[in-house]
Write an enzyme that holds these catalytic residues in place. Structure first.
Site, PDB file in Angstrom:
ATOM      1  N   GLU A 123     -45.315 -35.967   3.278  1.00 24.16           N
ATOM      2  CA  GLU A 123     -45.960 -35.748   1.979  1.00 24.16           C
ATOM      3  C   GLU A 123     -46.383 -34.285   1.904  1.00 24.16           C
ATOM      4  O   GLU A 123     -45.961 -33.456   2.717  1.00 24.16           O
ATOM      5  CB  GLU A 123     -47.177 -36.668   1.840  1.00 24.16           C
ATOM      6  CG  GLU A 123     -48.204 -36.491   2.951  1.00 24.16           C
ATOM      7  CD  GLU A 123     -49.340 -37.498   2.901  1.00 24.16           C
ATOM      8  OE1 GLU A 123     -49.364 -38.314   1.957  1.00 24.16           O
ATOM      9  OE2 GLU A 123     -50.209 -37.457   3.785  1.00 24.16           O
ATOM     10  N   ASP A 127     -56.296 -30.563   2.142  1.00 20.62           N
ATOM     11  CA  ASP A 127     -54.983 -30.247   1.569  1.00 20.62           C
ATOM     12  C   ASP A 127     -54.957 -28.843   0.976  1.00 20.62           C
ATOM     13  O   ASP A 127     -54.565 -28.649  -0.186  1.00 20.62           O
ATOM     14  CB  ASP A 127     -54.616 -31.269   0.481  1.00 20.62           C
ATOM     15  CG  ASP A 127     -54.826 -32.703   0.924  1.00 20.62           C
ATOM     16  OD1 ASP A 127     -54.490 -33.008   2.082  1.00 20.62           O
ATOM     17  OD2 ASP A 127     -55.319 -33.506   0.124  1.00 20.62           O
TER      18      ASP A 127
END
Length: 548
Positions: free
Chosen positions: A219, A53
């Site tokens: 997301e 991420d």
């Protein structure tokens, strides 16, 4: 004399070349993975390590990256680059996770999820979501720190993946997602207002995008403003199988238009998404994202980014449909200058007063767990009593670990064991940790010492270790412990008395990733009883090299 001075420019040139060679071939440069090809090109992944991420910001000529660190401490490791290809670790924003008592025990898969980093008005800001507590923020004047204590910006279960935006009028906004496991809903993105200092949410979050129909599990949003549009970049479709979308609107709260801007396509790079859009001082645009490759974790790729009709195209758009595909090699970003090859730290000679920045504990550490003994140039790891409900090393907080750095590599460490002779059952050694793990360890029992290789399958389920092979060794003798990793995560252990002849021990072990993280490798030191003192492992060095 005139001849000598006529040759000075040539001598100076040769000296410069030698210095450059020494700098680029020093022990600190990776022996197993270098993305910079040395000819103006690079290969993906630019980081073959589990920096999942990723988010990046540029400040002048400098780029700074953060990534999910989950339960690992120090948390929020910060990487630096000048060209988006060559990265080094320069610090960490969190010394201990909060709440302190909760994270004193391993909280696998919890903690720091999908952070973002931004620079505004002389400060770096990092926001991250803890799925059990809410959205936190910390800030600093320098990326290397010191970082201010964490502030809970917005409390609530399931609030994850936050990213701030400072608007042209001074207003501050935050986009975030929801974790279905805690919030009871997912595949939604929301925006909330923040106070002027970015430290508190103001009012409720407003949903601005519902991905259930076409973008399930949307997301990891990142917030930008460009050419009059608000852009939200977000991954969808799942960690290992998804794609990257972009949303745009003239209003911060929408409505937002949607477009898929990168997908796997015909390539072998699965799930190319979740990352950071940055530009260069020369006006180029680039995107860093991860690829989930199982036991190796989520590795970081770099893709060119272009624009068409006010929409980004990430990667290479071979069919002209406006959705790019990732590439494995390409020309390095034009940042206006050339920079030397650099890689994150891996090997450690333990000659400095503090641990290398590559190391992380599996939970909040106690100050006394490790001592960098510079007088003897070694790391002293003191044995820590195992938890009262001990099942296996998966439950142990004082695992000192680092990320796997390449598809194939060999780890060797030189270790001396100095147990407390008044107690039994102290154990120190080398471990490959994941949901399954394997270890090679020394155990003391008065004068009878043993070296054993063992494995633990489904360690996360509480299973016990199985010892595959054990041999007797002399006490107070330095040993060299080794694990060789080949493609697919297959590990073979061996040991040596002289660092020349290595003897295989135990069984081959196929490593497995951890909870939301890749497999890790490192050291441990434990004891079975909580008496008032213990022994230690004295580790002279820990080296990662190419397989022989």
């Amino acid at each position: 004399m005139r001849t000598f001075f006529n040759k000075l420019p040539l001598i100076n040139c040769l000296l410069s070349i030698i210095c450059c060679l020494l700098a680029t071939t020093s022990w600190s440069q990776s022996k197993v993975w270098v993305a910079d090809q040395g000819n103006g090109t690079y290969k993906n992944p630019v980081l073959h390590a589990d920096y999942s991420d990723p988010d990046v910001c540029r400040v002048g000529d400098d780029y700074y990256m953060v990534s999910s660190s989950f339960n690992c401490v120090p948390g929020l490791q910060i990487l630096h680059s000048n060209d988006l290809v060559n990265w080094t670790i320069v610090g960490a924003a969190i010394n201990k996770l909060v709440p302190f008592d909760v994270f004193a025990k391993p909280q696998h898969g919890n903690g720091v999820w999908a952070p973002s980093i931004r620079y505004y008005a002389g400060h770096f800001y990092i926001y991250y979501g803890d799925p059990d507590y809410g959205i936190y923020m910390t800030k600093a004047e320098k990326a290397e720190g010191p970082w201010e204590p964490l502030v809970l910006v917005k409390s609530g279960k399931g609030l994850i993946d936050p990213c701030p935006l400072w608007d042209d009028d001074g207003r501050v906004y935050l986009v975030h997602a929801y974790a279905g496991s805690r919030a009871g809903i997912k595949s939604l993105l929301a925006v909330t207002c923040l106070s002027a200092d970015g430290a508190q949410a103001v009012g409720d979050s407003r949903i601005i995008y519902d991905g259930h129909e076409v973008d399930p599990t949307v997301e990891g949003p990142k917030f930008y403003k460009y050419n009059g549009y608000y852009y939200i970049f977000a991954p969808a479709g799942g960690v290992a199988t998804g794609w990257q979308i972009a949303l745009r609107s003239k209003n911060v709260f929408g409505p937002y238009e949607r477009k898929m801007v990168m997908a796997q396509g015909t390539t072998a790079i699965n799930g190319p998404h979740q990352g950071a859009w940055v530009d260069t001082p020369t006006g180029e645009h680039w995107f860093l994202h991860f690829q989930d490759i199982g036991v190796y974790g989520r590795v970081v790729h770099l893709q060119p980014m272009n624009w068409a009709n006010e929409w980004p195209i990430i990667g290479i758009d071979n069919d002209g449909d406006g959705c790019g595909e990732p590439m494995l090699t390409g020309k390095k970003p034009n940042v206006g200058k050339s920079y030397p090859i650099a890689t994150p730290a891996e090997s450690d000679e333990f000659t400095t007063p503090t641990l290398g920045l590559q190391w992380q504990w599996h939970a909040n550490p106690q100050d006394w767990w490790a001592y960098n003994n510079t007088a003897e140039s070694c790391l002293q790891l003191y044995t820590v009593p195992v938890p009262s409900d001990y099942r296996n090393l998966y439950d142990v907080p004082n695992l000192l670990l680092q990320k796997w750095p390449a598809p194939e590599f060999t780890v060797t460490c030189k270790l001396e064991f100095r147990p407390n002779t008044e107690i039994q059952g102290e154990r120190v050694g080398l471990v490959v940790m994941g949901l399954d793990y394997a270890q090679l360890s020394l155990t003391s029992d008065k004068d009878d010492w043993s070296l054993a290789q063992g494995t633990c399958l489904a360690a996360d389920k509480g299973n016990a270790e199985v010892i595959n092979e054990s041999v007797s060794v002399k006490s107070n003798t330095p040993l060299y412990l080794r694990v060789k990793v080949v493609k697919g995560g297959v590990c073979d252990f061996s040991y040596s008395l002289d660092n020349e002849k290595f003897l295989p021990i135990g069984a081959s072990f196929t490593a497995k990733e951890g909870k939301w993280i890749g497999a890790k490798v490192g050291l441990f030191a434990t004891r079975s009883i909580a008496n008032n003192d213990g022994g230690c492992a004295k580790v002279e060095w820990f080296r990662i090299i190419n397989n022989e």
